[in-house]
Design an enzyme around this catalytic site. Sequence first.
Site, PDB file in Angstrom:
ATOM      1  N   CYS A 155       0.910  26.963  18.445  1.00 24.40           N
ATOM      2  CA  CYS A 155       1.118  25.304  17.545  1.00 24.40           C
ATOM      3  C   CYS A 155       0.478  24.597  18.676  1.00 24.40           C
ATOM      4  O   CYS A 155       0.073  23.379  18.186  1.00 24.40           O
ATOM      5  CB  CYS A 155       2.816  25.322  17.346  1.00 24.40           C
ATOM      6  N   TYR A 156       1.567  24.528  20.072  1.00 23.57           N
ATOM      7  CA  TYR A 156       0.823  23.032  20.509  1.00 23.57           C
ATOM      8  C   TYR A 156      -0.326  22.644  20.765  1.00 23.57           C
ATOM      9  O   TYR A 156      -1.181  21.457  20.680  1.00 23.57           O
ATOM     10  CB  TYR A 156       1.878  22.484  21.585  1.00 23.57           C
TER      11      TYR A 156
END
Length: 353
Positions: A155-156
């Site tokens: 996600c990051y």
Amino acid sequence: MNTKKVAIIGASGYSGEVLVQLLLNHPHAELVAVTSRQNAGQTLAQVFPKFASHPKSKTLRFTDPNSGVLATQADVVFLALPHGVAAEYAVPLLNAGCTVIDLSADFRLKSPEIYKEFYAHEHPAPDLLQKAVYGLPEVHREDIKKSLLIASPGCYPTSILLPLIPLLKAGLIKPAGIIADSMSGVSGAGRKAELDYLFCECNESVRPYGVPKHRHLSEIEEQLSLAAKSKVIIQFTPHLIPVNRGILTTLYVAPTEHFSDAAGAAALSEKISAAYQSAYAHEPFVRLLEGKSLPDTKNVTGTNVCEIAWRLDSRTGRLIIMSAEDNLVKGASGQAVQSLNIVCGWPETAGLV
């Protein structure tokens, strides 16, 4: 249009739950199996009452994960498992002819040495690393089309790579000195009972973690290095914020062109805008913000969209880039379904809008 039977191993976590939701309502995929050791024997409706109105929710039951059985049931298998565990299932599934879309970190890197450095154990299937495709559709779409093993990004990394890659490829920013500050909702830590993620520990609190070497740095730097065609090392600090889901990232980078006046800033702005338009103007899940608009997690939560905006700072000579996404959709399950659509030849937005 052809349909595919799909299964989810590890369907009881947050990403697994979102995968269930997306695949139950997908127009071309048939969800035929969901696994969870702790929930084996229970129906979808029992584990996730929110899906109780769906016709399959009372007949589809969780089972223990068994690669041999799943390979006879499904064409495509999603792995929503912790790193180190996913590879154990990927190997027999691939050998049985299934397409595997892995949401863990097991196949995101090309180097088993870097994997060991960041994940503190030997890679369980190093021979597969070169065969896996990094599942960032906006960047690796053509490779995803031909792959049987897709490593869906973290996600990051998604919130950092989508804003930076077009500018690195265009030579508009320097690969050195990049700083990334990211803030994530608590669901990013997964569905687990740990002290740090209890309500009273997270509510009314913001804190950094994973400093200075968060695991996601490994895939971020590898993908940025590929885009820049030179080694890229960045400074990355993630923060936990008291919301359920959503990621907001702010990037501080140095443009390759110096701008000291309004004319120079305007010329550079045109080039930055052109690079983003060239990369994303026709992408269904990247929203380039114009005017005074800035990314906001409330505008992307529950969607597969990543918002991007940028500003030039004449005082510091830096370019500030901001992005927002839902960590469980574009940052995980939605992006994995996007890759499913690509590999199966379906409309890329199927089941996602």
